[in-house]
Design an enzyme around this catalytic site. Structure first.
Site, short mmCIF file in Angstrom:
data_model
loop_
_atom_site.label_atom_id
_atom_site.label_comp_id
_atom_site.label_asym_id
_atom_site.label_seq_id
_atom_site.Cartn_x
_atom_site.Cartn_y
_atom_site.Cartn_z
N LYS A 10 0.87 -1.20 0.00
CA LYS A 10 0.00 0.00 0.00
C LYS A 10 0.90 1.23 0.00
O LYS A 10 1.75 1.39 0.88
CB LYS A 10 -0.89 -0.02 1.24
N THR A 55 -2.67 -5.78 0.67
CA THR A 55 -2.20 -4.39 0.82
C THR A 55 -3.03 -3.69 1.89
O THR A 55 -2.54 -2.82 2.60
CB THR A 55 -2.27 -3.62 -0.52
N HIS A 246 -9.38 17.03 6.11
CA HIS A 246 -10.00 16.16 7.10
C HIS A 246 -9.00 15.15 7.67
O HIS A 246 -8.25 14.53 6.93
CB HIS A 246 -11.16 15.40 6.46
O1 LIG Z 1 -15.92 23.30 9.86
C1 LIG Z 1 -16.66 22.64 9.10
N1 LIG Z 1 -17.58 23.29 8.33
C2 LIG Z 1 -18.42 22.62 7.47
O2 LIG Z 1 -19.26 23.26 6.77
C3 LIG Z 1 -18.30 21.21 7.44
N2 LIG Z 1 -18.94 20.25 6.74
C4 LIG Z 1 -18.40 19.05 7.08
O3 LIG Z 1 -18.73 17.94 6.59
N3 LIG Z 1 -17.43 19.23 8.01
C5 LIG Z 1 -17.34 20.57 8.25
N4 LIG Z 1 -16.55 21.30 9.07
#
Ligand SMILES: O=c1[nH]c(=O)c2[nH]c(=O)[nH]c2[nH]1
Length: 294
Positions: A10, A55, A246
């Site tokens: 991976k 993997t 994220h």
């Molecule tokens: O700070 C955030 N604003 C969003 O509008 C949003 N939408 C999401 O899925 N996560 C987040 N986080």
């Protein structure tokens, strides 16, 4: 015909490990690629997977090892992984672990909080000057200023419809790459010079990011922009574009491990993209909304 050199694994496991010592947090951010070689003739020629460590398993191992052993250094972590793969299964003969480490520098703020970081390796500074023979417009900016708060960020209370699966969170990692452009009110150099003006704006963006207890990236954005407008009298307008990088908690339960907000998968895409302009009272919005083209 013969099967020549082959390897598999991976690639680019983006892993973030946060270690918390009270209010002082430490961060390790790695991109780990695993490549294994061994008795892999059958999988290529007859389709038997009997010798294949998947993997997917190599990916899980990287995340589980980050929890179980921590990440003392890229080298030590790589050694642990390579040894595990090669000594664990007789059909795996060699392992190549490639690691890129992204360094983070602490954003120093007054007070006891030590959970805000800016990625080392400088951002790109930008400038755009327009002149039509009479009027000047000077827009300064930066892009790819990567910052992260390892706590003091939550996201709750949003609309839930039949497609909503996002769980509410009271404690998440908030990371973004700041893209900002700000328009100067004057057409001549600020008294202390353009470099000083740039450093000031950058500093205020960072300080506001670090100081804000975030209820959303939108709120953090507004605080960052309004801090620049408030503290830099020569700036009338600022436009910010903040990708929400994220960081998903990795589920380590299947391996009998508890993930107490320590091991994250740093997702590459898709990302939320939060953008807004903040203006001084009475100022006209002139920075184009599409910031990707200077
Ligand atoms: O700070 C955030 N604003 C969003 O509008 C949003 N939408 C999401 O899925 N996560 C987040 N986080």
């Amino acid at each position: 015909m013969i099967l020549g050199q082959n390897q598999y694994g991976k690639a680019e496991n983006r892993i973030v490990r946060i270690t918390r010592e009270g209010s002082t947090h430490h961060i390790k951010d790695l991109n780990v690629s695993v490549a294994l070689t061994g008795d892999m003739t059958d999988v290529h020629l007859s389709g038997s997977n009997a010798n294949v460590l998947t993997t997917d398993t190599t990916k899980n191992t990287v995340f589980a090892f980050a929890k179980e052993h921590g990440i003392a250094s890229a080298e030590e972590f790589g050694i642990l992984l390579a040894r595990h793969f090669v000594t664990g299964l007789p059909t795996i003969h060699s392992a190549r672990i490639r690691i890129e480490e992204y360094a983070w520098e602490r954003i120093e703020t007054p007070g006891p909080k030590r959970h805000s970081f800016v990625r080392e390796g400088r951002e790109t500074r930008t400038a755009q000057i327009r002149f039509d023979g009479t009027a000047w417009e000077i827009v300064s900016g930066l892009k790819d200023l990567t910052v992260l708060n390892s706590t003091d960020s939550e996201f709750t209370g949003y609309v839930k419809d039949r497609y909503t699966t996002l769980p509410e969170t009271r404690d998440r990692v908030l990371a973004t790459q700041v893209h900002a452009r700000w328009r100067h009110s004057g057409d001549s150099a600020p008294e202390a010079g353009w470099d000083h003006s740039y450093r000031q704006a950058r500093e205020h963006l960072l300080a506001a990011f670090a100081d804000t207890y975030s209820l959303s990236l939108q709120q953090t954005l507004y605080r960052m922009g309004s801090r620049v407008i408030e503290k830099c009298p020569g700036i009338d307008e600022i436009r910010l574009s903040l990708p929400n990088r994220h960081h998903f908690l990795v589920d380590l339960e299947p391996f009998g491990l508890k993930n107490d907000n320590e091991v994250y998968y740093a997702a590459d895409r898709p990302y939320g993209l939060i953008e807004a302009t903040i203006l001084r009272d009475g100022a006209e919005p002139r920075i184009p909304v599409d910031m990707t083209n200077l």
